[in-house]
Design a protein around this motif. Structure first.
Motif, PDB file in Angstrom:
ATOM      1  N   VAL A 212      39.336  49.020  30.680  1.00 59.90           N
ATOM      2  CA  VAL A 212      39.797  48.572  31.992  1.00 59.90           C
ATOM      3  C   VAL A 212      40.628  47.307  31.864  1.00 59.90           C
ATOM      4  O   VAL A 212      40.546  46.585  30.878  1.00 59.90           O
ATOM      5  N   SER A 213      41.418  47.025  32.892  1.00 57.81           N
ATOM      6  CA  SER A 213      42.202  45.798  32.925  1.00 57.81           C
ATOM      7  C   SER A 213      41.295  44.634  33.318  1.00 57.81           C
ATOM      8  O   SER A 213      40.224  44.833  33.907  1.00 57.81           O
ATOM      9  N   ALA A 214      41.738  43.434  33.005  1.00 58.99           N
ATOM     10  CA  ALA A 214      40.966  42.247  33.366  1.00 58.99           C
ATOM     11  C   ALA A 214      40.859  42.128  34.882  1.00 58.99           C
ATOM     12  O   ALA A 214      39.836  41.689  35.410  1.00 58.99           O
ATOM     13  N   HIS A 215      41.895  42.543  35.591  1.00 57.43           N
ATOM     14  CA  HIS A 215      41.891  42.535  37.059  1.00 57.43           C
ATOM     15  C   HIS A 215      40.806  43.477  37.592  1.00 57.43           C
ATOM     16  O   HIS A 215      40.075  43.139  38.528  1.00 57.43           O
ATOM     17  N   ALA A 216      40.684  44.663  37.000  1.00 56.40           N
ATOM     18  CA  ALA A 216      39.671  45.631  37.441  1.00 56.40           C
ATOM     19  C   ALA A 216      38.260  45.111  37.164  1.00 56.40           C
ATOM     20  O   ALA A 216      37.343  45.343  37.951  1.00 56.40           O
ATOM     21  N   LEU A 217      38.101  44.423  36.059  1.00 60.46           N
ATOM     22  CA  LEU A 217      36.798  43.859  35.710  1.00 60.46           C
ATOM     23  C   LEU A 217      36.357  42.837  36.757  1.00 60.46           C
ATOM     24  O   LEU A 217      35.200  42.819  37.176  1.00 60.46           O
ATOM     25  N   ARG A 218      37.299  42.021  37.220  1.00 65.81           N
ATOM     26  CA  ARG A 218      37.005  41.054  38.288  1.00 65.81           C
ATOM     27  C   ARG A 218      36.669  41.785  39.585  1.00 65.81           C
ATOM     28  O   ARG A 218      35.778  41.367  40.332  1.00 65.81           O
ATOM     29  N   SER A 219      37.366  42.887  39.862  1.00 66.93           N
ATOM     30  CA  SER A 219      37.114  43.657  41.079  1.00 66.93           C
ATOM     31  C   SER A 219      35.738  44.308  41.053  1.00 66.93           C
ATOM     32  O   SER A 219      35.062  44.378  42.076  1.00 66.93           O
ATOM     33  N   VAL A 220      35.332  44.798  39.890  1.00 64.84           N
ATOM     34  CA  VAL A 220      34.002  45.408  39.744  1.00 64.84           C
ATOM     35  C   VAL A 220      32.929  44.359  40.032  1.00 64.84           C
ATOM     36  O   VAL A 220      31.969  44.629  40.765  1.00 64.84           O
ATOM     37  N   GLU A 221      33.087  43.173  39.485  1.00 65.47           N
ATOM     38  CA  GLU A 221      32.115  42.105  39.722  1.00 65.47           C
ATOM     39  C   GLU A 221      32.114  41.685  41.195  1.00 65.47           C
ATOM     40  O   GLU A 221      31.068  41.419  41.777  1.00 65.47           O
ATOM     41  N   HIS A 222      33.288  41.642  41.815  1.00 68.04           N
ATOM     42  CA  HIS A 222      33.401  41.216  43.214  1.00 68.04           C
ATOM     43  C   HIS A 222      32.739  42.218  44.157  1.00 68.04           C
ATOM     44  O   HIS A 222      32.103  41.815  45.141  1.00 68.04           O
ATOM     45  N   ARG A 223      32.871  43.507  43.868  1.00 67.29           N
ATOM     46  CA  ARG A 223      32.297  44.540  44.744  1.00 67.29           C
ATOM     47  C   ARG A 223      30.809  44.765  44.521  1.00 67.29           C
ATOM     48  O   ARG A 223      30.184  45.516  45.249  1.00 67.29           O
ATOM     49  N   GLY A 224      30.245  44.161  43.475  1.00 67.47           N
ATOM     50  CA  GLY A 224      28.808  44.256  43.275  1.00 67.47           C
ATOM     51  C   GLY A 224      28.384  45.261  42.232  1.00 67.47           C
ATOM     52  O   GLY A 224      27.308  45.836  42.341  1.00 67.47           O
ATOM     53  N   GLY A 225      29.207  45.507  41.238  1.00 68.99           N
ATOM     54  CA  GLY A 225      28.826  46.385  40.140  1.00 68.99           C
ATOM     55  C   GLY A 225      29.638  47.665  40.094  1.00 68.99           C
ATOM     56  O   GLY A 225      30.445  47.968  40.981  1.00 68.99           O
ATOM     57  N   LEU A 226      29.406  48.421  39.042  1.00 67.38           N
ATOM     58  CA  LEU A 226      30.163  49.650  38.791  1.00 67.38           C
ATOM     59  C   LEU A 226      29.915  50.702  39.862  1.00 67.38           C
ATOM     60  O   LEU A 226      30.853  51.366  40.315  1.00 67.38           O
ATOM     61  N   ASP A 227      28.679  50.860  40.295  1.00 61.62           N
ATOM     62  CA  ASP A 227      28.350  51.885  41.288  1.00 61.62           C
ATOM     63  C   ASP A 227      29.073  51.640  42.613  1.00 61.62           C
ATOM     64  O   ASP A 227      29.635  52.565  43.206  1.00 61.62           O
ATOM     65  N   ALA A 228      29.078  50.405  43.066  1.00 62.93           N
ATOM     66  CA  ALA A 228      29.748  50.068  44.328  1.00 62.93           C
ATOM     67  C   ALA A 228      31.254  50.225  44.208  1.00 62.93           C
ATOM     68  O   ALA A 228      31.922  50.687  45.139  1.00 62.93           O
ATOM     69  N   PHE A 229      31.803  49.872  43.046  1.00 64.00           N
ATOM     70  CA  PHE A 229      33.247  50.007  42.837  1.00 64.00           C
ATOM     71  C   PHE A 229      33.669  51.471  42.864  1.00 64.00           C
ATOM     72  O   PHE A 229      34.643  51.836  43.521  1.00 64.00           O
ATOM     73  N   LEU A 230      32.928  52.317  42.156  1.00 64.06           N
ATOM     74  CA  LEU A 230      33.279  53.741  42.092  1.00 64.06           C
ATOM     75  C   LEU A 230      33.077  54.436  43.439  1.00 64.06           C
ATOM     76  O   LEU A 230      33.798  55.374  43.773  1.00 64.06           O
ATOM     77  N   ALA A 231      32.103  53.984  44.216  1.00 61.06           N
ATOM     78  CA  ALA A 231      31.876  54.583  45.532  1.00 61.06           C
ATOM     79  C   ALA A 231      33.058  54.345  46.456  1.00 61.06           C
ATOM     80  O   ALA A 231      33.401  55.201  47.273  1.00 61.06           O
ATOM     81  N   LYS A 232      33.721  53.206  46.318  1.00 57.45           N
ATOM     82  CA  LYS A 232      34.836  52.854  47.180  1.00 57.45           C
ATOM     83  C   LYS A 232      36.191  53.285  46.616  1.00 57.45           C
ATOM     84  O   LYS A 232      37.166  53.354  47.352  1.00 57.45           O
ATOM     85  N   ALA A 233      36.257  53.605  45.320  1.00 54.59           N
ATOM     86  CA  ALA A 233      37.533  53.925  44.658  1.00 54.59           C
ATOM     87  C   ALA A 233      38.038  55.308  45.046  1.00 54.59           C
ATOM     88  O   ALA A 233      37.255  56.223  45.307  1.00 54.59           O
ATOM     89  N   LYS A 234      39.365  55.456  45.067  1.00 55.05           N
ATOM     90  CA  LYS A 234      39.997  56.748  45.343  1.00 55.05           C
ATOM     91  C   LYS A 234      40.000  57.587  44.075  1.00 55.05           C
ATOM     92  O   LYS A 234      40.181  57.073  42.971  1.00 55.05           O
TER      93      LYS A 234
END
Length: 96
Positions: free
Chosen positions: A51-73
């Protein structure tokens, strides 16, 4: 292996390197990709992704991998990340 983030779809961009004399030569803008191991709370296992460094920050901001994937297209995710998303959705549906 493609130079594309598995979570956000961020990829290589092209442009010009412009000199002082305004001479333009082609160049590439590469994404800052990192090989990381993220932990899924729902699946209770770790997942290796590129993943990109930007995506890694987004994963942490959204509360983890599960929350990020739930919201991702789905069209932005790689095939590996899409299978993880489906596994998480299936496990959450079975739990409720």
């Amino acid at each position: 292996m493609s130079r594309r983030c598995e979570l956000t779809g961020k990829a290589v961009l092209s442009g010009h390197l412009v000199s002082h004399s305004n001479r333009k030569t082609k160049r590439k803008f590469l994404p800052n990709l990192c090989n990381v191991t993220l932990v899924s709370d729902t699946l209770q296992r770790s997942v290796r992704l590129r993943v990109s460094a930007h995506a890694l920050r987004s994963v942490e901001h959204r509360g983890g991998l599960d929350a990020f994937l739930a919201k991702a297209k789905a069209d932005e995710l790689s095939s590996g990340a899409l299978t993880i998303k489906r596994e998480i959705e299936k496990k959450l549906a079975a739990a409720s």
